[in-house]
Design an enzyme around this catalytic site. Structure first.
Site, PDB file in Angstrom:
ATOM      1  CE  LYS A 108       0.891   1.352   4.383  1.00 40.52           C
ATOM      2  NZ  LYS A 108       1.438   2.854   4.668  1.00 40.52           N
ATOM      3  CG  ASP A 158      -0.529   0.136   7.817  1.00 41.03           C
ATOM      4  OD1 ASP A 158      -1.490   0.936   7.766  1.00 41.03           O
ATOM      5  OD2 ASP A 158       0.688   0.115   7.733  1.00 41.03           O
TER       6      ASP A 158
HETATM    7  O1  C5P Z   1      -0.469  -1.278  14.687  1.00 41.81           O
HETATM    8  P1  C5P Z   1       0.726  -1.744  14.652  1.00 41.81           P
HETATM    9  O2  C5P Z   1       1.290  -2.502  15.425  1.00 41.81           O
HETATM   10  O3  C5P Z   1       1.126  -1.804  13.249  1.00 41.81           O
HETATM   11  O4  C5P Z   1       1.625  -0.215  14.590  1.00 41.81           O
HETATM   12  C1  C5P Z   1       3.090  -0.343  14.950  1.00 41.81           C
HETATM   13  C2  C5P Z   1       3.335   1.080  15.796  1.00 41.81           C
HETATM   14  O5  C5P Z   1       3.232   2.384  14.859  1.00 41.81           O
HETATM   15  C3  C5P Z   1       2.568   1.170  17.061  1.00 41.81           C
HETATM   16  O6  C5P Z   1       3.274   0.440  18.013  1.00 41.81           O
HETATM   17  C4  C5P Z   1       2.747   2.925  17.163  1.00 41.81           C
HETATM   18  O7  C5P Z   1       3.887   2.946  17.627  1.00 41.81           O
HETATM   19  C5  C5P Z   1       2.730   3.076  15.896  1.00 41.81           C
HETATM   20  N1  C5P Z   1       1.428   3.652  15.286  1.00 41.81           N
HETATM   21  C6  C5P Z   1       0.814   4.824  15.824  1.00 41.81           C
HETATM   22  N2  C5P Z   1      -0.468   5.273  15.350  1.00 41.81           N
HETATM   23  C7  C5P Z   1      -1.022   4.529  14.424  1.00 41.81           C
HETATM   24  C8  C5P Z   1      -0.479   3.425  13.950  1.00 41.81           C
HETATM   25  C9  C5P Z   1       0.721   3.108  14.549  1.00 41.81           C
HETATM   26  O8  C5P Z   1       1.513   5.493  16.541  1.00 41.81           O
HETATM   27  N3  C5P Z   1      -2.270   5.082  13.944  1.00 41.81           N
END
Ligand code: C5P
Length: 305
Positions: A18, A144
Site C-alpha cells: 500500500k 494496516d
Molecule cells: O498497529 P501496528 O502494530 O502496526 O503499529 C506499529 C506502531 O506504529 C505502534 O506501536 C505505534 O507506535 C505506531 N502507530 C501509531 N499510530 C497509528 C499506527 C501505528 O502510533 N495509527
C-alpha cells in the site's frame, strides 16, 4: 517433516503493498496510537503467502528472501496462531512467504503477510469467515492489516483500521524508489511526537482534502499531484536525511509529484500515465536508485491457487 506431517493441502494468497496518498496524523492518544485521516491505495507490488496444512499444531514460517524474518514474532505467524486459538483449530501449518514488498519500507509489507496468512489459513482450515470477522481479526494484528485484506483505495480513520472504500475509475501510475535500509514505524511516530512538541508539525489532525478524493475517483494524476500529503515526512526525513535527496531526484526525473510512503523510507512518485512512468523510472534508476513501476488501485488479499 516425517510421513505423518506431510502436506495434505496448500493455499496460495497474493497480497498487495500500500501507499498512503494522503496521511494526516493527530497527537498521540492514551492507547499509544495516533489518530489518522489517511487515504490508502493498494498497488501492484505483491507478496505471496502459501499455507500448507500439517498434522502437528506448530506454525512454521519460511521466507527464503529474508530468513531473518522467520520466527514466532513474525506477524504472519501471529495471524495463523490467532485463527488457531480463536477457532480451536487442531492442525498447524507451514507458511512460506515470497517477499517483494520492502521490509520496514512504509508499504505495509509485514501487514500484507499477516493479511495473506489470515486468508490462506482461514481457507485451509475451512473457517468460512465473512469479511467483517476477517477485518476484526486483521485489526487485532496491526493497524494496516485490515487495508491489506481490503485493497483498492480507501479512506482510513482511527488508527487506520476504520475503512471506507472509495470507488476509483481508472489507473494511477507510480514509480517507487526503494531505500536499502528500512525505517521503524514506531521510531518515525516517536520522532513525529518530538517534532510536534517543538511545534514543527500540525498540532491538530487535518481532514483529508475533498479535492484529493475527487481527483482520485477519476484517477486524474494532474489534479492529484499538488494534493499528495504526508504529515510523517518531516519525521522520516529527520531520521533519514537522504530521503530529501530522493524526493528531489524524483522531481528532477520529471515526476508530477512525490511523497514518502507511510512512515518511509520508500518514496512514491506520481506519473501522468504508463509511458510517463516508464520515463520517470528510467531516469530515476539512472541515478543508481532501485526503482519499480506500479499501478493502483488493485484488489486486496486474494486466493491464487
Ligand atoms: O498497529 P501496528 O502494530 O502496526 O503499529 C506499529 C506502531 O506504529 C505502534 O506501536 C505505534 O507506535 C505506531 N502507530 C501509531 N499510530 C497509528 C499506527 C501505528 O502510533 N495509527
Amino acid at each position: 517433516m516425517n510421513f505423518h506431517e506431510v502436506a495434505v493441502e496448500s493455499v496460495r494468497v497474493r497480497v498487495p503493498a500500500k501507499l498512503n496518498v494522503a496521511l494526516h496524523v493527530g497527537p498521540v492518544a492514551d492507547d499509544g496510537y495516533h489518530p489518522l485521516n489517511t487515504v490508502f491505495q493498494a498497488v501492484s507490488l505483491y507478496d505471496e503467502v502459501v499455507a500448507t496444512a500439517t498434522k502437528s499444531a506448530d506454525i512454521t514460517i519460511e521466507t527464503p528472501a529474508a530468513p531473518d524474518l522467520d520466527g514466532p514474532s513474525n506477524l504472519a505467524v501471529r495471524a495463523a496462531q490467532l485463527l488457531q486459538e480463536r477457532y480451536d483449530v487442531d492442525g498447524g501449518c507451514a507458511l512460506q512467504v515470497r517477499k517483494n514488498i520492502p521490509i520496514a519500507g512504509g508499504m505495509a509489507g509485514g501487514s500484507a503477510d499477516a493479511a495473506g496468512a489470515l486468508l490462506a489459513c482461514a481457507t485451509l482450515w475451512e473457517l468460512d469467515l465473512d469479511h467483517h470477522e476477517l477485518s476484526g481479526l486483521a485489526a487485532e494484528l496491526g493497524s494496516d492489516v485490515p487495508f491489506s485484506v481490503l485493497g483498492g483505495t480507501a479512506l482510513g480513520t482511527g488508527r487506520g483500521t476504520e475503512l471506507m472504500p472509495l470507488l476509483v475509475r481508472g489507473t494511477v501510475w507510480w514509480v517507487l524508489a526503494f531505500d536499502d535500509q528500512g525505517l521503524s514505524t514506531p521510531a518515525v511516530f516517536g520522532k513525529y511526537d518530538e517534532l510536534l512538541a517543538q511545534g514543527h508539525t500540525p498540532q491538530q489532525l487535518t481532514e483529508v482534502n475533498p479535492d484529493l478524493l475527487r481527483a482520485l475517483r477519476t484517477a486524474d494524476a494532474l489534479a492529484l499531484a499538488p494534493l499528495l500529503a504526508n504529515d510523517l515526512s518531516v519525521a522520516a526525513v529527520a531520521l533519514r536525511p537522504s530521503l530529501a535527496d530522493t524526493l528531489e531526484a524524483g522531481r528532477t526525473a520529471g515526476a508530477l509529484a512525490g511523497l514518502i510512503s507511510g512512515s518511509g523510507p520508500t518514496c512514491a512518485f506520481l506519473a501522468r500515465d504508463e509511458s510517463h512512468a516508464i520515463d520517470v523510472s528510467n531516469r530515476l534508476s539512472a541515478t543508481g536508485r532501485v526503482v519499480r513501476r506500479v499501478a493502483g488501485p488493485v484488489p486486496g488479499a486474494r486466493l491464487v491457487g
